[in-house]
Design an enzyme around this catalytic site. Structure first.
Site, PDB file in Angstrom:
ATOM      1  N   LYS A  66       5.883  71.770 -49.936  1.00 48.38           N
ATOM      2  CA  LYS A  66       5.469  72.538 -48.562  1.00 48.38           C
ATOM      3  C   LYS A  66       6.648  71.650 -47.403  1.00 48.38           C
ATOM      4  O   LYS A  66       7.213  72.081 -47.191  1.00 48.38           O
ATOM      5  CB  LYS A  66       3.713  71.534 -47.689  1.00 48.38           C
ATOM      6  CG  LYS A  66       3.114  72.728 -47.923  1.00 48.38           C
ATOM      7  CD  LYS A  66       1.544  71.852 -46.890  1.00 48.38           C
ATOM      8  CE  LYS A  66       1.041  73.122 -47.080  1.00 48.38           C
ATOM      9  NZ  LYS A  66      -0.213  72.384 -45.971  1.00 48.38           N
ATOM     10  N   ALA A 131      -1.436  66.065 -42.636  1.00 48.06           N
ATOM     11  CA  ALA A 131      -2.285  67.525 -41.524  1.00 48.06           C
ATOM     12  C   ALA A 131      -2.184  66.604 -40.333  1.00 48.06           C
ATOM     13  O   ALA A 131      -2.112  67.779 -39.987  1.00 48.06           O
ATOM     14  CB  ALA A 131      -3.858  66.994 -41.995  1.00 48.06           C
ATOM     15  N   ASN A 151      -4.287  55.594 -36.969  1.00 45.54           N
ATOM     16  CA  ASN A 151      -4.125  55.527 -38.396  1.00 45.54           C
ATOM     17  C   ASN A 151      -4.547  53.694 -39.227  1.00 45.54           C
ATOM     18  O   ASN A 151      -5.113  53.343 -37.932  1.00 45.54           O
ATOM     19  CB  ASN A 151      -3.396  56.099 -38.956  1.00 45.54           C
ATOM     20  CG  ASN A 151      -2.951  56.390 -40.137  1.00 45.54           C
ATOM     21  OD1 ASN A 151      -3.813  57.240 -40.738  1.00 45.54           O
ATOM     22  ND2 ASN A 151      -1.695  55.825 -40.449  1.00 45.54           N
ATOM     23  N   LYS A 156       2.348  54.258 -39.104  1.00 47.98           N
ATOM     24  CA  LYS A 156       2.720  56.024 -39.385  1.00 47.98           C
ATOM     25  C   LYS A 156       2.142  56.358 -38.166  1.00 47.98           C
ATOM     26  O   LYS A 156       2.944  57.314 -37.589  1.00 47.98           O
ATOM     27  CB  LYS A 156       1.983  56.110 -40.419  1.00 47.98           C
ATOM     28  CG  LYS A 156       2.877  55.996 -41.656  1.00 47.98           C
ATOM     29  CD  LYS A 156       1.798  55.814 -42.736  1.00 47.98           C
ATOM     30  CE  LYS A 156       1.322  57.548 -42.985  1.00 47.98           C
ATOM     31  NZ  LYS A 156       0.944  57.329 -44.706  1.00 47.98           N
TER      32      LYS A 156
HETATM   33  P1  ATR Z   1      -2.442  64.606 -45.688  1.00 46.15           P
HETATM   34  O1  ATR Z   1      -1.232  65.692 -46.223  1.00 46.15           O
HETATM   35  O2  ATR Z   1      -3.828  65.453 -46.525  1.00 46.15           O
HETATM   36  O3  ATR Z   1      -2.830  64.285 -44.603  1.00 46.15           O
HETATM   37  P2  ATR Z   1      -1.423  62.138 -46.497  1.00 46.15           P
HETATM   38  O4  ATR Z   1       0.126  62.714 -45.967  1.00 46.15           O
HETATM   39  O5  ATR Z   1      -1.433  61.756 -47.767  1.00 46.15           O
HETATM   40  O6  ATR Z   1      -1.970  63.432 -47.074  1.00 46.15           O
HETATM   41  O7  ATR Z   1      -2.400  61.466 -45.965  1.00 46.15           O
HETATM   42  C1  ATR Z   1      -3.383  61.128 -45.533  1.00 46.15           C
HETATM   43  C2  ATR Z   1      -4.096  60.417 -44.021  1.00 46.15           C
HETATM   44  O8  ATR Z   1      -5.281  59.877 -44.795  1.00 46.15           O
HETATM   45  C3  ATR Z   1      -2.861  59.383 -44.050  1.00 46.15           C
HETATM   46  O9  ATR Z   1      -3.515  59.380 -42.085  1.00 46.15           O
HETATM   47  C4  ATR Z   1      -4.634  58.198 -44.699  1.00 46.15           C
HETATM   48  O10 ATR Z   1      -4.184  56.894 -43.731  1.00 46.15           O
HETATM   49  P3  ATR Z   1      -2.866  55.318 -44.206  1.00 46.15           P
HETATM   50  O11 ATR Z   1      -1.480  56.282 -43.753  1.00 46.15           O
HETATM   51  O12 ATR Z   1      -3.245  54.302 -42.903  1.00 46.15           O
HETATM   52  O13 ATR Z   1      -2.722  55.552 -45.780  1.00 46.15           O
HETATM   53  C5  ATR Z   1      -5.324  58.205 -44.480  1.00 46.15           C
HETATM   54  N1  ATR Z   1      -6.639  58.344 -44.954  1.00 46.15           N
HETATM   55  C6  ATR Z   1      -6.913  58.474 -46.407  1.00 46.15           C
HETATM   56  N2  ATR Z   1      -7.846  57.675 -46.596  1.00 46.15           N
HETATM   57  C7  ATR Z   1      -8.471  57.474 -45.731  1.00 46.15           C
HETATM   58  C8  ATR Z   1      -9.808  56.338 -45.312  1.00 46.15           C
HETATM   59  N3  ATR Z   1     -10.667  56.509 -46.555  1.00 46.15           N
HETATM   60  N4  ATR Z   1     -10.036  56.336 -44.161  1.00 46.15           N
HETATM   61  C9  ATR Z   1      -9.370  55.957 -43.055  1.00 46.15           C
HETATM   62  N5  ATR Z   1      -7.708  57.236 -43.054  1.00 46.15           N
HETATM   63  C10 ATR Z   1      -7.591  57.290 -44.358  1.00 46.15           C
END
Ligand code: ATR
Length: 272
Positions: A66, A131, A151, A156
């Site tokens: 993407k 997302a 977040n 971020k």
């Molecule tokens: P995507 O493209 O699916 O959004 P990504 O860009 O890797 O994937 O982002 C994942 C998001 O999910 C991030 O906001 C991440 O939080 P961090 O930025 O702090 O890493 C969040 N995330 C993933 N697992 C999580 C969890 N167990 N609890 C809270 N937030 C989570």
């Protein structure tokens, strides 16, 4: 003459997109073929060039391409640029137009299918990854009263807030600072549900009757939606609707007709 479209990804064999677009075409009477193209890592641009050379009209793009899809574009949309990613391409002569249909598809699912207009409502956006970035502009355009991004990694959330500062006064917080403020839409745009994890938001984030929406679909029961149900949310939704509606938005952009999506829910939602 048959018009050609494709989904580029790696892996991509599991995708239901050909079935979705062929169902749309049957509905609108269009003559088109939609295929899956598994491009090797590092081979995305070349695979797209070959597809264009063969007469391809447009494409969807999924993981892990993407970001490369946006980079390839000669004319990216504002929402794809803010998302930092594109999932839809249209080929027009020498031009490659890129857009991101995830957010607009999500908003269609929320506001039309779930009958939850967001104008004047309080929205909590959980996550600040791809997302969430894809969702934020369409969320702002829906005219909420307030929009909070939460977040785990606060910086971020703040960066995403700053990217939208000229459009809307978004609040950016960590989970520990959510307090007892209630929201009418709680949108889980984290990837937590893919791993059976639960973001650490308190139950108080769900206003009575709120819509709880998890963008993840197909990874089994979501701990987030279970929490929302216990906490008094009125409606629960997973990401199937977003998946279907972003496909309809792609189809509209390519073909000029927005197909009806109701039959797709029956096709893709296994009977329970
Ligand atoms: P995507 O493209 O699916 O959004 P990504 O860009 O890797 O994937 O982002 C994942 C998001 O999910 C991030 O906001 C991440 O939080 P961090 O930025 O702090 O890493 C969040 N995330 C993933 N697992 C999580 C969890 N167990 N609890 C809270 N937030 C989570």
């Amino acid at each position: 003459m048959t018009d050609h479209y494709a989904l580029f990804g790696h892996p991509v064999a599991h995708s239901k997109s050909p079935a979705v677009h062929h169902a749309f075409a049957a509905q609108t009477g269009d003559d088109l073929r939609y295929e899956l193209i598994d491009a090797p890592p590092g081979g995305f641009a070349q695979a797209v060039a070959a597809f264009r050379a063969g007469g391809g009209r447009g494409a969807n793009v999924t993981m892990p391409f993407k970001l490369e899809a946006l980079a390839l574009a000669t004319r990216p949309s504002a929402r794809a640029t803010l998302a930092g990613a594109a999932n839809c391409l249209k080929f027009d002569g020498d031009a490659i137009l890129a857009d991101n249909m995830d957010g607009v598809g999500l908003l269609h699912d929320i506001q039309v299918n779930q009958a939850t207009p967001l104008a004047g409502r309080r929205v909590l956006l959980m996550g600040a990854g791809g997302a969430a970035r894809g969702a934020i502009l369409p969320l702002i355009e829906a005219g909420p009263a307030a929009l909070t991004i939460v977040n785990r990694t606060l910086s971020k959330a703040q960066a995403l807030r700053d990217a939208c500062a000229d459009r809307f006064p978004v609040r950016a917080v960590g989970y520990g600072d959510l307090g007892d403020q209630a929201h009418d839409l709680v949108l889980n745009a984290t990837s937590a549900s893919m791993n059976g994890e639960l973001p650490p938001a308190p139950d108080a984030v769900f206003a009575p009757g709120a819509l709880a929406y998890d963008v993840v679909y197909g990874h089994g029961p979501s701990p987030f939606l279970a929490q929302a149900r216990r906490a008094g949310a009125g409606r629960l939704a997973d990401g199937l609707g977003m998946l279907i509606e972003q496909a309809a938005e792609s189809y509209l952009w390519w073909r000029g007709t927005r197909p009806g999506t109701a039959p797709l829910f029956t096709l893709l939602r296994p009977a329970t």
